[in-house]
Design a protein around this motif. Structure first.
Motif, mmCIF file in Angstrom:
data_model
loop_
_atom_site.group_PDB
_atom_site.id
_atom_site.type_symbol
_atom_site.label_atom_id
_atom_site.label_comp_id
_atom_site.label_asym_id
_atom_site.label_seq_id
_atom_site.Cartn_x
_atom_site.Cartn_y
_atom_site.Cartn_z
ATOM 1 N N LYS A 123 0.344 -1.683 -0.526
ATOM 2 C CA LYS A 123 0.304 -0.233 -0.150
ATOM 3 C C LYS A 123 0.994 1.106 0.003
ATOM 4 O O LYS A 123 2.300 1.394 0.191
ATOM 5 C CB LYS A 123 -0.906 -0.121 1.160
ATOM 6 N N ASP A 124 0.389 2.406 -0.506
ATOM 7 C CA ASP A 124 1.269 3.605 -0.702
ATOM 8 C C ASP A 124 0.903 4.311 0.822
ATOM 9 O O ASP A 124 -0.027 4.132 1.131
ATOM 10 C CB ASP A 124 1.178 4.275 -1.960
ATOM 11 N N GLU A 125 1.850 5.557 0.819
ATOM 12 C CA GLU A 125 1.268 6.528 1.912
ATOM 13 C C GLU A 125 0.317 6.393 2.677
ATOM 14 O O GLU A 125 -0.197 6.714 3.552
ATOM 15 C CB GLU A 125 2.204 7.428 1.559
ATOM 16 N N LEU A 160 -4.678 0.572 -2.041
ATOM 17 C CA LEU A 160 -3.123 -0.624 -2.038
ATOM 18 C C LEU A 160 -2.996 -0.547 -3.463
ATOM 19 O O LEU A 160 -4.203 0.150 -4.597
ATOM 20 C CB LEU A 160 -4.637 -1.760 -1.983
ATOM 21 N N ARG A 161 -1.792 -0.292 -3.596
ATOM 22 C CA ARG A 161 -1.371 -0.611 -4.966
ATOM 23 C C ARG A 161 -1.109 -1.737 -5.837
ATOM 24 O O ARG A 161 -1.365 -3.127 -5.601
ATOM 25 C CB ARG A 161 0.711 -1.320 -4.366
ATOM 26 N N ASP A 162 -1.389 -2.033 -7.005
ATOM 27 C CA ASP A 162 -1.871 -3.538 -7.434
ATOM 28 C C ASP A 162 -0.680 -3.541 -7.828
ATOM 29 O O ASP A 162 0.931 -3.884 -8.212
ATOM 30 C CB ASP A 162 -1.757 -2.307 -9.111
#
Lengths: 435, 117
Positions: free
Chosen positions: A123-125, A129-131
């Protein structure tokens, strides 16, 4: 008395304060209120740049401890008001305290967080959720400093153990157990086990036939050093000391403290004003102090037949008992506290007055906690109540006392001359004058 | 203190007694206060501070909620719109759907209505 008082800090708190308690080092001061909230103040660190700021308490954490409940089965409204807060001794970086309303005791953990992890892979900041298919390399999350955050989390909830209303909690010196007392029973708990208290109760004074009820438990406390010993006070002005080693159910006391009453002095009010509203062991463990409506008494554990010292808090109220009964003030429950060295005792009164008694010099003083009379850094002026006769300029007459302004809850720092006084919904902190 | 009508000697005795009693009352302010209270509330319980107070203390927080009234009012609600918390909070039966918060605290029949702080 040797105690010159300067006003260090005063805070307005939203709801009526119902309990005040310093922790074992005096670094933290907790208040509970009628709305079920707990507010913790922390003492500012000493700083060479601002030496006069030593001793100021600022808000450290606020949380909602209890919510109002309705017991449909018993048609009972359960107030969220915090009756008592007791700190556990600090054993690691976090702080632990017990808070209780009429029915449920909760163990709260108060801890600081000053770092947060950054650099998650999935997950980013922002937390989105990131791909996963877009991730080409892995990184190790690191801890980065952040603004200090104080969070309070409930660690244990001790519920459904009291049929009647909890008036006291007390942490045992073994740090493993604590007791909770209601009107008729005292339960012993282990901190780790929440689904039951030790059964049977360690004290049970409920009569088989409720019609025979003659007294209730009003307060209870563990001995500060002897983990097997505790005391509880009653509405009839007696104190019982119990030893848990003798039996599982301590219905037979080891010691019974009662001052004999002169039967010719007996009146309708005798029993009501003899009801003990608070009982506290001295730090030394050699004495207990009790508060009833008009006096504070000090008892030597080795002498059961009478107190060794009796201090009049507001004896002038004796001629006002009829009206105090009508407006219910006669049932007010005042607390009492020892200073760190057990040489001075303090308790509250009406009109925002509170009283201190020096046990060695036998001198006493009446002070007032109010905005009008307390400017920051000003020295508190002793007050005096005029009892009949000529009233001097600075005195206040008994009839002018404001009985809605009562100081029921006070606390004394464990080692220094810093006191916290709760006046309805205001918290006052006073300290020794620092030259 | 009623002094029986009698001889001169008797009247003198009871006069002394009456004086003692009055002195005692003024010496002990509580007794004077007790007399004031009894004058205002002659039906006050015989037992001083006895189990009446204790029972009231134990029953603090009691609020009665009738589920029958609740369900009856709920059924009526289907037919016509009624305000749930009516202007008269004392009306807890009939058309009004009571909620625990709406219920009045059960008033005591004793002079002292609150024991808990």
């Amino acid at each position: 008395m040797g105690l010159l008082l300067a006003v260090g800090l005063q805070s307005g708190v939203a709801d009526i304060i119902s309990t005040v308690e310093f922790n074992h080092t005096g670094e933290l001061l907790a208040t509970g209120d009628k709305g079920g909230r707990v507010v913790i103040f922390q003492r500012e660190q000493e700083s060479k740049n601002q030496p006069h700021r030593r001793g100021e308490y600022n808000v450290y954490s606020t949380f909602q401890s209890h919510e109002p409940e309705f017991d449909y089965l018993k048609s009972l409204e359960i107030e969220e008001k915090i009756n008592k807060i007791r700190w556990l001794p600090q054993q690691n970086a976090a702080y632990f305290l017990l808070s209780t309303n009429d029915k449920t005791v909760k163990l709260w953990k108060v801890s600081e967080r000053d770092k947060r992890p950054e650099g998650y892979n999935l997950k980013d900041e922002d937390g989105r959720l990131r791909d996963p298919s877009m991730i080409t390399s892995l990184r190790v999350p690191v801890l980065r400093p952040m603004d200090l955050m104080v969070e309070a989390t409930p660690r244990r909830v001790f519920a459904n153990a009291h049929t009647y209303h909890i008036n006291s909690i007390s942490v045992n010196s073994d740090y493993e157990t604590y007791m909770s007392a209601d009107d008729l029973r005292i339960n012993l708990w282990n901190f780790e086990i929440t689904n039951q208290s030790f059964t049977p109760d360690i004290v049970d004074i409920k009569p088989a036939n409720m019609e025979e009820l003659t007294e209730v438990i009003t307060a209870a406390e563990f001995h500060p050093h002897h983990c097997n010993t505790f005391v509880y006070s009653s509405s009839k002005g007696t104190i019982r000391l119990c030893d848990m080693r003798t039996a599982a159910l301590c219905d037979r006391h080891a010691k019974f403290f009662e001052e004999p009453e002169d039967p010719s002095n007996r009146s309708f009010f005798s029993e009501i004003i003899s009801s003990i509203s608070d009982v506290k062991f001295s730090h030394s463990g050699r004495y207990i102090m009790t508060r009833d409506y008009l006096t504070v008494k000090v008892w030597d554990l080795n002498m059961e037949n009478r107190p060794i010292e009796t201090y009049q808090v507001h004896d002038y109220l004796r001629s006002k008992l009829c009206s105090l009964y009508e407006n219910d003030c006669i049932f007010d429950k005042f607390e009492c506290v020892w200073n760190g060295s057990d040489s001075v005792i303090m308790t509250g009164s009406y009109n925002n007055f509170f009283r201190m008694f020096d046990r060695n010099t036998k001198r006493d003083v009446t002070l007032e906690a109010s905005r009008e009379n307390s400017k920051p850094r000003a020295v508190l002026k002793p007050r005096k109540v005029c009892v009949g006769g000529k009233r001097r300029k600075d005195e206040i007459s008994v009839d002018s006392l404001d009985f809605s302004k009562k100081i029921l809850h006070t606390a004394w720092h464990p080692s220094e001359n810093i006191i916290a006084v709760a006046a309805t919904n205001n918290l006052y902190i006073f300290q020794d004058k620092v030259n | 203190m009623a002094a029986p009508v009698g001889t001169g000697a008797r009247a003198e005795d009871s006069g002394h007694e009456k004086q003692d009693f009055q002195e005692k009352e003024s010496v002990i302010p509580e007794r004077a206060e007790e007399a004031k209270l009894k004058a205002k509330y002659p039906n006050l319980g015989q037992k001083p501070g006895g189990s009446d107070f204790l029972m009231k203390r134990l029953q603090k927080g009691q609020k009665y909620f009738d589920s029958g009234d609740y369900n009856m009012a709920k059924a009526k609600m289907k037919n016509k719109q009624l305000p749930t918390a009516g202007p008269d909070k004392n009306l807890v039966t009939g058309d009004h759907i009571p909620k625990p918060q709406d219920l009045p605290q059960r008033k005591s029949s004793l002079v002292a209505s609150k024991l808990a702080g």
